[in-house]
Design a protein around this motif. Structure first.
Motif, short mmCIF file in Angstrom:
data_model
loop_
_atom_site.label_atom_id
_atom_site.label_comp_id
_atom_site.label_asym_id
_atom_site.label_seq_id
_atom_site.Cartn_x
_atom_site.Cartn_y
_atom_site.Cartn_z
N GLN A 381 0.80 -1.22 0.00
CA GLN A 381 0.00 0.00 0.00
C GLN A 381 0.84 1.28 0.00
OE1 GLN A 381 -0.77 -2.64 2.05
NE2 GLN A 381 -2.48 -3.30 0.78
N LEU A 382 2.16 1.15 0.18
CA LEU A 382 3.01 2.32 0.28
C LEU A 382 3.36 2.88 -1.09
CD1 LEU A 382 3.26 1.21 3.18
CD2 LEU A 382 5.69 1.78 3.11
N THR A 383 3.49 4.19 -1.15
CA THR A 383 3.94 4.84 -2.38
C THR A 383 5.43 4.58 -2.56
OG1 THR A 383 4.52 6.90 -1.25
CG2 THR A 383 2.24 6.67 -2.02
N ASP A 384 5.95 4.91 -3.76
CA ASP A 384 7.39 4.74 -3.99
C ASP A 384 8.20 5.56 -3.01
OD1 ASP A 384 6.90 2.98 -6.04
OD2 ASP A 384 7.14 4.48 -7.64
N GLU A 385 7.70 6.76 -2.71
CA GLU A 385 8.40 7.63 -1.76
C GLU A 385 8.40 7.02 -0.37
OE1 GLU A 385 6.05 8.61 -3.86
OE2 GLU A 385 7.25 9.80 -5.28
N GLN A 386 7.27 6.44 0.04
CA GLN A 386 7.19 5.81 1.36
C GLN A 386 8.07 4.56 1.42
OE1 GLN A 386 2.85 5.45 1.49
NE2 GLN A 386 2.80 6.78 3.29
N LEU A 387 8.15 3.82 0.31
CA LEU A 387 9.02 2.65 0.27
C LEU A 387 10.47 3.04 0.48
CD1 LEU A 387 7.51 0.62 -2.73
CD2 LEU A 387 7.54 -0.08 -0.33
N ILE A 388 10.88 4.13 -0.17
CA ILE A 388 12.25 4.60 0.00
C ILE A 388 12.49 5.02 1.43
CG2 ILE A 388 13.87 6.44 -0.66
CD1 ILE A 388 12.55 6.37 -3.46
N ALA A 389 11.51 5.76 2.02
CA ALA A 389 11.65 6.22 3.41
C ALA A 389 11.73 5.05 4.38
CB ALA A 389 10.49 7.15 3.78
N ALA A 390 11.03 3.97 4.04
CA ALA A 390 11.03 2.78 4.89
C ALA A 390 12.24 1.89 4.64
CB ALA A 390 9.75 1.98 4.68
N GLY A 391 13.09 2.30 3.69
CA GLY A 391 14.31 1.54 3.41
C GLY A 391 14.07 0.30 2.58
N ILE A 392 13.07 0.35 1.68
CA ILE A 392 12.69 -0.83 0.91
C ILE A 392 12.95 -0.63 -0.58
CG2 ILE A 392 10.78 -2.35 0.26
CD1 ILE A 392 9.55 -1.64 3.01
N ASP A 393 13.76 -1.51 -1.15
CA ASP A 393 14.08 -1.50 -2.57
C ASP A 393 13.18 -2.52 -3.28
OD1 ASP A 393 15.78 -2.88 -4.89
OD2 ASP A 393 16.55 -0.84 -4.64
N GLY A 394 12.92 -2.29 -4.57
CA GLY A 394 12.08 -3.22 -5.33
C GLY A 394 12.65 -4.62 -5.40
N GLY A 395 13.96 -4.73 -5.29
CA GLY A 395 14.60 -6.03 -5.34
C GLY A 395 14.86 -6.64 -3.98
N MET A 396 14.31 -6.00 -2.95
CA MET A 396 14.56 -6.49 -1.59
C MET A 396 13.72 -7.72 -1.27
SD MET A 396 13.92 -4.63 2.11
CE MET A 396 15.37 -3.57 2.09
N ILE A 397 14.35 -8.68 -0.64
CA ILE A 397 13.66 -9.87 -0.14
C ILE A 397 13.92 -9.96 1.35
CG2 ILE A 397 13.73 -12.40 -0.11
CD1 ILE A 397 14.23 -12.28 -3.11
N ARG A 398 12.86 -10.23 2.09
CA ARG A 398 13.01 -10.47 3.53
C ARG A 398 13.07 -11.96 3.75
NH1 ARG A 398 8.16 -8.98 7.42
NH2 ARG A 398 7.48 -11.03 6.68
N LEU A 399 14.17 -12.39 4.29
CA LEU A 399 14.40 -13.81 4.55
C LEU A 399 14.39 -14.06 6.05
CD1 LEU A 399 15.37 -16.71 3.75
CD2 LEU A 399 17.71 -15.80 3.78
N SER A 400 13.46 -14.89 6.48
CA SER A 400 13.38 -15.26 7.89
C SER A 400 13.98 -16.65 8.04
CB SER A 400 11.92 -15.25 8.36
OG SER A 400 11.83 -15.61 9.72
N VAL A 401 15.19 -16.69 8.58
CA VAL A 401 15.91 -17.95 8.70
C VAL A 401 15.34 -18.78 9.85
CG1 VAL A 401 18.18 -18.99 9.08
CG2 VAL A 401 18.00 -16.85 7.80
N GLY A 402 15.02 -20.02 9.54
CA GLY A 402 14.40 -20.89 10.53
C GLY A 402 15.40 -21.76 11.28
N LEU A 403 14.90 -22.85 11.81
CA LEU A 403 15.71 -23.73 12.65
C LEU A 403 16.11 -25.02 11.95
CD1 LEU A 403 13.88 -23.34 16.10
CD2 LEU A 403 15.79 -22.01 15.16
#
Length: 420
Positions: A381-403
């Motif tokens: 829902q964030l605009t491109d400007e808000q994505l930048i402010a939130a530190g999010i790049d279009g190529g960013m992946i969030r990886l949650s490493v498990g056990l």
């Protein structure tokens, strides 16, 4: 007691002949011998239980455990982390007030602050954490009631300089509210660095198993609510027999008001069975957090060496701009890694589709490894400007490493990167 012991023993101590394991009290109501006793509880809910919208023995045991882990005077569980965020703010804010927040926070929280709170007449003022103290203080208004940040930002993974921002907040006469979800009290105790209120999405590491949604608000009991800026806590509450929370409850004024007033009206209290499941997660939290950190460190170092990866964001890496802050505030950098794949959104989508061990899911901090594309999912829902402010790049992946065994995690990532 130390944290490992608290996770097993705080909140519930069985008496002679009672169950060793925390019982599930599956009841909405409680019986008394006289009308006078019930009336006394409605005057002051701390005297006993009357209805499970306010409190339940199973849930209260978990609240006591979390308060003990964080070093607070009290805690109140909610049905979600978002509910905890909302009630924590509404407990001291009303229409016409404002809050100050860093922009590097969870997308759902940005939506709550920027749109829903705005509809309720509460303004959110975002400040750049890289600004000087004086520049940040200049953004505060007379009606500003708190400062907000995340210990480890989701998904930007910026480490919050708690001490610095708490000092700014206190100089402006307001409390520091910290979302400690990613760190948990095992890795960081924000109260030790000046924070006043802590919230968690207990859905994440505290539960750990992706079986129930929940949240919690924890009160340090250290903030002075009598400084003139918080009449809701000092002046009589007409909705509750004219009680003054600071006069009647002292250091517990904030958390008692949240329960007596907001939980009464919003009713976002978790079921006993949900609290029972959360408690099971808490019992193994120290062991799990240690392994999450070890696995994630190995994965972050692998990703940093890949020619398919543009950059890796993980506070545990020596190359991280937040490495020194992580050493100061954290006993480990959690299991969440953000990294940017070369090739932007298209490459990120190929990677997401290529993983097999890791789950593509809208969740984080699970015992199982999972991946998410913030720009098109949680922060959609964030605009491109808000994505930048939130530190999010279009190529960013969030990886949650498990056990899982770390070699299996690495093998899955190697194959997915090869597909890109």
């Amino acid at each position: 007691m130390r944290d490992e012991t608290k996770c097993l023993h705080s909140g519930y101590t069985p008496k002679n002949g009672e169950p060793r394991v925390l019982p599930i009290v599956q009841s909405t109501t409680y019986v008394y011998d006289s009308a006078a006793e019930v009336a006394a509880i409605f005057d002051d809910p701390t005297r006993g239980l009357c209805y499970s919208r306010f409190g339940n023995p199973t849930v209260m045991a978990v609240e006591a455990k979390i308060a003990d882990l964080e070093g607070g005077v009290g805690a109140m569980c909610t049905t979600s982390g978002q509910a905890a965020s909302l009630l924590a703010i509404l407990n001291i804010c009303k229409a016409g007030d404002s809050i100050v927040s860093l922009p590097t926070i969870y997308g759902g929280t940005i939506n709550l602050f920027s749109f829903t709170l705005k509809k309720l007449g509460i303004e959110c003022i975002y400040v750049d954490g890289n600004s000087s103290d004086e520049e940040i203080k200049a953004r505060f208004k007379e009606n500003t009631k708190l400062f907000f940040g995340e210990t480890i930002a989701n998904p930007a993974l910026k480490v919050l300089d708690i001490e610095r921002f708490a000092n700014i907040a206190h100089q402006m006469g307001v409390p520091m509210l910290v979302d400690n979800t990613f760190a948990t009290p095992i890795l960081c105790k924000p109260f030790d660095f000046g924070a006043d209120i802590i919230i968690h999405s207990t859905t994440k590491y505290m539960d750990g198993h992706a079986v129930q949604v929940g949240g919690v608000i924890v009160d340090s009991g250290k903030f002075d609510w009598t400084n003139g800026k918080f009449p809701e806590l000092t002046e009589p509450d007409e909705s509750y027999h004219g009680i003054s929370y600071t006069e009647s409850y002292g250091r517990m004024a904030y958390i008692i008001k949240a329960r007596m007033q907001l939980m009464r009206d919003f009713g976002v209290y978790p079921a006993a069975h949900s609290a029972f499941l959360l408690n099971l997660g808490l019992e193994t939290l120290p062991v799990r957090m240690k392994q999450y950190c070890e696995n994630a460190q190995a994965v972050a170092e692998f990703l940093e060496g890949s020619d398919k990866v543009e950059s890796v964001i993980y506070p545990g890496l020596k190359s991280s701009p937040d490495y020194e802050l992580a050493k100061k505030y954290l006993k480990g950098s959690s299991g969440v890694i953000s990294f940017i794949i070369k090739g932007g959104r298209e490459a990120a989508a190929k990677f997401m589709d290529a993983v097999t061990l890791a789950s593509n899911q809208v969740h984080v901090a699970d015992i199982r490894t999972c991946v998410l594309h913030p720009a098109s999912e949680t922060h959609r829902q964030l605009t491109d400007e808000q994505l930048i402010a939130a530190g999010i790049d279009g190529g960013m992946i969030r990886l949650s490493v498990g056990l899982e065994n770390v070699e299996d995690i690495l093998a899955d990532l190697k194959a997915a990167l090869a597909a890109v």
